[in-house]
Enzyme design. Structure first.
Site, PDB file in Angstrom:
ATOM      1  N   HIS A 275      -2.862  54.773  41.253  1.00 43.27           N
ATOM      2  CA  HIS A 275      -2.832  55.954  40.389  1.00 43.27           C
ATOM      3  C   HIS A 275      -2.152  57.115  41.113  1.00 43.27           C
ATOM      4  CE1 HIS A 275      -4.303  59.088  37.613  1.00 43.27           C
ATOM      5  NE2 HIS A 275      -4.300  58.083  36.744  1.00 43.27           N
ATOM      6  N   PRO A 276      -1.204  57.787  40.458  1.00 44.16           N
ATOM      7  CA  PRO A 276      -0.390  58.799  41.153  1.00 44.16           C
ATOM      8  C   PRO A 276      -0.970  60.203  41.138  1.00 44.16           C
ATOM      9  CG  PRO A 276       0.505  58.408  38.978  1.00 44.16           C
ATOM     10  CD  PRO A 276      -0.702  57.521  39.099  1.00 44.16           C
ATOM     11  N   CYS A 277      -2.256  60.373  40.910  1.00 44.91           N
ATOM     12  CA  CYS A 277      -2.811  61.722  40.800  1.00 44.91           C
ATOM     13  C   CYS A 277      -2.746  62.478  42.128  1.00 44.91           C
ATOM     14  CB  CYS A 277      -4.250  61.668  40.289  1.00 44.91           C
ATOM     15  SG  CYS A 277      -5.372  60.702  41.321  1.00 44.91           S
ATOM     16  N   LYS A 278      -2.743  61.778  43.260  1.00 37.99           N
ATOM     17  CA  LYS A 278      -2.717  62.424  44.570  1.00 37.99           C
ATOM     18  C   LYS A 278      -1.376  62.252  45.277  1.00 37.99           C
ATOM     19  CE  LYS A 278      -7.067  63.654  44.365  1.00 37.99           C
ATOM     20  NZ  LYS A 278      -7.463  65.079  44.260  1.00 37.99           N
TER      21      LYS A 278
END
Length: 385
Positions: A275-278
């Site tokens: 997941h690219p949230c960070k």
């Protein structure tokens, strides 16, 4: 993996990604985010330096209009995964199993705090040791070197010379078919024993390394404005891995948290994704550390300004008087806007300092390699950043 909540969440993310605007202004140095044009430039650099990565166009019906039709996402195939995640798990018991290693010679000066390497898992025994293998016994020598009785009875010097009449002719040798002889079949020599399927399966995994392979994919996430990493795995027989088998190769700290099963936007298949949230914040830290290691940026050399001033100073007095008297519309606009030839030449010769955006995906792969250490994702270790 048929969780209705995950399905609803995936649909929500798809709608959110569709409604998100496309980033047009570069935020590479400020926030770690990149535009689609910068993603294509970084992908071109990655495919040029490391040809194992290739551009793919995907399905035409799912193509993103903000990316070139033939450069929708990056893929590298048959990436090996030699171990499961449990083989490299770092637990609390391993915190004390560390040791500082120094590779400096005795003749060199004392090592500093940055010259040591940390070796972990030093007390963990490997699953298979070379000493556990059975030794191959040597063939014992013959108890006696004396010739046998048959050989002892032979005497080369005793026998007379054979006469030519005693040598039989090959045409005089009777054929086996003419004598009525039949070939005898030895049942023990022609018997073929086929092992059972259970025996094959039991011996297959004893001394062979079961190697899984993965197709690694990098796409552009429009909502988070960063690259996104995807995985599609195969077993040793090239059969697709189930989601449960894929998460066997992901550390427990990231399985079902950082990495989940999502719908790949260019095909609709369910793939494992980080997941690219960070991603933006982590990439910003990496870029800041690399720029800090490179040192301060070099100051601009005032050669253009000095040469320009020297040229203007060498002009005759008559030209200076004409320039003072000349106050046309063009001169007024250039004076107000600050547009002049020396400044334009200075912008052309401006040196770009720091980490260029072309290295973005190279740094990104090193970050992904820390999330999935069992998969040989990073093939860029020889690059000097």
């Amino acid at each position: 993996m048929n969780n209705p909540l995950l399905a609803i969440q995936s649909q929500y993310w798809a709608v959110r990604d569709y409604l998100s605007p496309v980033l047009r202004e570069s935020k590479f140095k400020e926030h770690g985010r990149i535009t689609p044009e910068e993603f294509v430039a970084a992908g071109d650099f990655l495919t040029f330096k490391f040809p194992v990565w290739q551009w793919e166009k995907g399905e035409s019906s799912r193509a993103r209009d903000f990316l070139p039709p033939d450069k929708q996402y990056l893929v590298t195939r048959n990436v090996p995964c030699l171990r499961r995640a449990t083989a490299v798990d770092y637990t609390n018991a391993d915190e004390d199993a560390e040791k500082l290693l120094s590779f400096l010679d005795d003749a060199e000066e004392a090592p500093g705090p940055d010259d040591d390497w940390v070796a972990t898992h030093i007390n963990r025994s490997p699953p298979h040791r070379p000493t556990d293998m059975d030794e191959i016994p040597d063939i014992p020598d013959s108890p006696t070197t004396a010739p046998t009785r048959e050989m002892a009875g032979l005497n080369v010097s005793s026998g007379g010379k054979l006469e030519e009449d005693e040598i039989p002719d090959i045409d005089d040798i009777p054929d086996m078919d003419e004598e009525g002889l039949e070939d005898l079949e030895d049942d023990a020599a022609v018997r073929i024993v086929h092992p059972s399927e259970a025996e094959v399966n039991s011996t297959a995994g004893k001394n062979l390394l079961q190697v899984r392979t993965y197709d690694c994919i990098i796409s552009y996430d429009k909502h988070y404005q960063t690259p996104r990493f995807w995985l599609f795995g195969y077993d040793e027989h090239k059969n697709p891995l189930t989601p449960a088998q894929v998460f066997q190769d992901v550390p427990a700290d990231h399985a079902f948290k950082t990495m989940t099963m999502e719908s790949f936007p260019h095909s609709g298949a369910q793939l494992a994704s980080v997941h690219p949230c960070k991603h933006a914040s982590v990439m910003k830290k990496f870029i800041d550390r690399m720029e800090a290691a490179q040192g301060p940026a070099p100051t601009a050399e005032p050669e253009t300004i000095s040469s320009t001033s020297g040229t203007s100073g060498s002009a005759g007095g008559k030209e200076e008087k004409e320039k003072k008297k000349k106050w046309g519309l063009g001169s007024m606009v250039r004076k107000v806007t600050g547009g002049s030839v020396p400044k334009v030449e200075k912008d052309k010769d401006e040196v770009v300092t720091g980490v260029p955006v072309d290295f973005y995906l190279v740094i990104f792969l090193k970050f992904i390699a820390s999330i999935v250490p069992t998969i040989e994702v990073d093939s860029t270790t020889s690059t000097a950043l």
